[in-house]
Enzyme design. Structure first.
Site, PDB file in Angstrom:
ATOM      1  N   SER A  29       0.878  -1.183   0.000  1.00 30.47           N
ATOM      2  CA  SER A  29       0.000   0.000   0.000  1.00 30.47           C
ATOM      3  C   SER A  29       0.901   1.214   0.000  1.00 30.47           C
ATOM      4  O   SER A  29       2.072   1.132   0.413  1.00 30.47           O
ATOM      5  CB  SER A  29      -0.855   0.008   1.274  1.00 30.47           C
ATOM      6  OG  SER A  29      -1.402   1.295   1.488  1.00 30.47           O
ATOM      7  N   TYR A  55      -1.800  -0.944  10.612  1.00 24.75           N
ATOM      8  CA  TYR A  55      -1.977  -1.185   9.168  1.00 24.75           C
ATOM      9  C   TYR A  55      -0.750  -0.670   8.412  1.00 24.75           C
ATOM     10  O   TYR A  55      -0.170  -1.380   7.596  1.00 24.75           O
ATOM     11  CB  TYR A  55      -3.253  -0.515   8.656  1.00 24.75           C
ATOM     12  CG  TYR A  55      -3.475  -0.758   7.180  1.00 24.75           C
ATOM     13  CD1 TYR A  55      -3.639  -2.059   6.689  1.00 24.75           C
ATOM     14  CD2 TYR A  55      -3.489   0.288   6.260  1.00 24.75           C
ATOM     15  CE1 TYR A  55      -3.813  -2.306   5.331  1.00 24.75           C
ATOM     16  CE2 TYR A  55      -3.669   0.052   4.908  1.00 24.75           C
ATOM     17  CZ  TYR A  55      -3.827  -1.241   4.450  1.00 24.75           C
ATOM     18  OH  TYR A  55      -3.997  -1.488   3.110  1.00 24.75           O
TER      19      TYR A  55
HETATM   20  P1  NAP Z   1     -11.461  -6.166  -0.182  1.00 24.75           P
HETATM   21  O1  NAP Z   1     -12.382  -5.942  -1.333  1.00 24.75           O
HETATM   22  O2  NAP Z   1     -12.008  -6.029   1.198  1.00 24.75           O
HETATM   23  O3  NAP Z   1     -10.758  -7.569  -0.391  1.00 24.75           O
HETATM   24  C1  NAP Z   1     -10.066  -8.237   0.630  1.00 24.75           C
HETATM   25  C2  NAP Z   1      -9.988  -9.708   0.279  1.00 24.75           C
HETATM   26  O4  NAP Z   1      -9.246 -10.381   1.286  1.00 24.75           O
HETATM   27  C3  NAP Z   1     -11.364 -10.353   0.207  1.00 24.75           C
HETATM   28  O5  NAP Z   1     -11.385 -11.268  -0.862  1.00 24.75           O
HETATM   29  C4  NAP Z   1     -11.461 -11.077   1.544  1.00 24.75           C
HETATM   30  O6  NAP Z   1     -12.323 -12.201   1.371  1.00 24.75           O
HETATM   31  C5  NAP Z   1     -10.005 -11.480   1.751  1.00 24.75           C
HETATM   32  N1  NAP Z   1      -9.681 -11.731   3.148  1.00 24.75           N
HETATM   33  C6  NAP Z   1      -9.799 -10.866   4.188  1.00 24.75           C
HETATM   34  N2  NAP Z   1      -9.466 -11.467   5.332  1.00 24.75           N
HETATM   35  C7  NAP Z   1      -9.143 -12.751   5.014  1.00 24.75           C
HETATM   36  C8  NAP Z   1      -8.723 -13.873   5.773  1.00 24.75           C
HETATM   37  N3  NAP Z   1      -8.601 -13.810   7.117  1.00 24.75           N
HETATM   38  N4  NAP Z   1      -8.468 -15.033   5.142  1.00 24.75           N
HETATM   39  C9  NAP Z   1      -8.618 -15.116   3.783  1.00 24.75           C
HETATM   40  N5  NAP Z   1      -9.002 -14.089   3.018  1.00 24.75           N
HETATM   41  C10 NAP Z   1      -9.257 -12.917   3.629  1.00 24.75           C
HETATM   42  O7  NAP Z   1     -10.262  -5.101  -0.248  1.00 24.75           O
HETATM   43  P2  NAP Z   1      -9.166  -4.809  -1.388  1.00 24.75           P
HETATM   44  O8  NAP Z   1      -9.059  -3.344  -1.464  1.00 24.75           O
HETATM   45  O9  NAP Z   1      -9.409  -5.578  -2.607  1.00 24.75           O
HETATM   46  O10 NAP Z   1      -7.861  -5.318  -0.621  1.00 24.75           O
HETATM   47  C11 NAP Z   1      -6.903  -6.181  -1.209  1.00 24.75           C
HETATM   48  C12 NAP Z   1      -5.520  -5.787  -0.723  1.00 24.75           C
HETATM   49  O11 NAP Z   1      -5.202  -4.473  -1.194  1.00 24.75           O
HETATM   50  C13 NAP Z   1      -5.352  -5.749   0.795  1.00 24.75           C
HETATM   51  O12 NAP Z   1      -4.111  -6.340   1.144  1.00 24.75           O
HETATM   52  C14 NAP Z   1      -5.314  -4.247   1.100  1.00 24.75           C
HETATM   53  O13 NAP Z   1      -4.575  -3.966   2.273  1.00 24.75           O
HETATM   54  C15 NAP Z   1      -4.638  -3.727  -0.144  1.00 24.75           C
HETATM   55  N6  NAP Z   1      -4.847  -2.306  -0.395  1.00 24.75           N
HETATM   56  C16 NAP Z   1      -6.112  -1.815  -0.601  1.00 24.75           C
HETATM   57  C17 NAP Z   1      -6.271  -0.455  -0.815  1.00 24.75           C
HETATM   58  C18 NAP Z   1      -7.622   0.163  -1.019  1.00 24.75           C
HETATM   59  O14 NAP Z   1      -7.733   1.413  -0.957  1.00 24.75           O
HETATM   60  N7  NAP Z   1      -8.670  -0.621  -1.295  1.00 24.75           N
HETATM   61  C19 NAP Z   1      -5.156   0.408  -0.827  1.00 24.75           C
HETATM   62  C20 NAP Z   1      -3.897  -0.135  -0.612  1.00 24.75           C
HETATM   63  C21 NAP Z   1      -3.747  -1.486  -0.411  1.00 24.75           C
HETATM   64  P3  NAP Z   1     -13.208 -12.901   2.513  1.00 24.75           P
HETATM   65  O15 NAP Z   1     -13.865 -11.802   3.288  1.00 24.75           O
HETATM   66  O16 NAP Z   1     -14.124 -13.755   1.729  1.00 24.75           O
HETATM   67  O17 NAP Z   1     -12.245 -13.686   3.322  1.00 24.75           O
END
Ligand code: NAP
Length: 264
Positions: A141, A154
């Site tokens: 991130s 985080y």
């Molecule tokens: P998201 O839509 O909430 O996706 C998160 C994914 O992780 C979901 O598929 C969730 O599925 C899975 N997950 C969460 N906890 C889990 C666990 N304990 N075991 C297995 N799977 C788990 O959010 P996203 O934005 O796509 O996030 C993906 C990555 O991008 C993360 O690492 C986040 O930190 C990073 N990121 C996001 C942003 C942003 O602004 N969105 C910015 C920088 C970095 P289930 O709930 O089905 O388990």
């Protein structure tokens, strides 16, 4: 149907960035192993992609914050010789300040954002290295650079992902195994609802779609880039930061304290 492209294992593939990675790699002809906790959502993503791209997709409903869930996915990575790519994407964040955050939730965050990608990388790399080919993509991130921006745990967890990726890349240099670390800025996914600050609270021109984010990250991957920051307009800013780090490195260990710390 099984393809010749190699299988990509994507964690957190049931929504957001992970679901788009799954779509894009399937579009490139890769078979997939998709991991997340929510079995129904995972199956729905898999079914759509099977129909759209005709690749073979296995779903694994596992909680990567638990030892048992991690062990199941580690076993797949260390025994399935078809796996060529690992995308460490699953994770969650928080906007809560240290003083009001639940310490148990912070510990769960470290389990999924730090321990899971670390253990899955350890499980995947020996086989990739032995084959002399493969790719590890770690989703960090922009808070890896500014850990004080959101919740500190985080930020610290994503700084770990960046630091670990640096070390991994150095260790795997010359082995044929590529390492890419991706630093998304604000991306329009459920992440923000889970973090307690829906993305609708952010200025619209800050928030990238998950599709644009992943497509940009794949441009970086195809160019052999190590660190990809899709929203950073001027790449020279990243290079200056890296150059400053490398300038300091040879000067960070010394038998004597620096002049300014010497007692009179
Ligand atoms: P998201 O839509 O909430 O996706 C998160 C994914 O992780 C979901 O598929 C969730 O599925 C899975 N997950 C969460 N906890 C889990 C666990 N304990 N075991 C297995 N799977 C788990 O959010 P996203 O934005 O796509 O996030 C993906 C990555 O991008 C993360 O690492 C986040 O930190 C990073 N990121 C996001 C942003 C942003 O602004 N969105 C910015 C920088 C970095 P289930 O709930 O089905 O388990």
């Amino acid at each position: 149907m099984t393809t010749q492209q190699g299988t990509v294992l994507v964690t957190g593939a049931s929504s957001g960035i992970g679901a788009v990675y799954a779509d894009r790699f399937a579009g490139r002809g890769h078979d997939l192993v998709l991991v997340a906790r929510n079995r129904e959502r995972l199956e729905a993503v898999a079914e759509t992609l099977r129909r759209r791209h005709g690749v073979a997709i296995r779903t694994v409903a596992a909680d990567l914050a638990s030892r048992a869930g991690l062990a199941e996915v580690e076993a797949i990575l260390s025994t399935d010789a078809r796996i060529t790519h690992l995308v460490n994407n699953a994770g969650f964040g928080s906007a809560a300040p240290l003083a009001s955050a639940s310490v148990d939730e912070m510990e769960r965050m470290i389990a999924i954002n730090v321990t899971a990608p670390m253990r899955l990388t350890y499980a995947a790399v020996p086989a990739l290295r032995a084959r002399g080919a493969g790719t590890v993509i770690n989703i960090a991130s922009i808070v890896a650079i500014g850990p004080e921006v959101l919740n500190g745990v985080y930020g610290g967890s994503k700084s770990f992902v960046l630091a670990f990726s640096h070390a991994l890349r150095k260790e795997l240099d010359g082995t044929g195994v590529a390492v890419q670390v991706v630093l998304p800025g604000a991306t329009g996914t459920e992440f923000w609802d889970i973090a307690g600050l829906p993305a609708s609270n952010l200025p619209a021109d800050w928030v990238m779609s998950a599709e644009d984010l992943v497509d940009a990250a794949l441009v970086g991957l195809d160019r052999g880039e190590f660190a990809t920051v899709p929203s950073l307009r001027d790449a020279a800013e990243w290079e200056a930061w890296e150059a400053a780090r490398r300038t300091m490195l040879p000067h960070l260990s010394s038998a004597r304290p620096a002049e300014r710390y010497r007692t009179a």
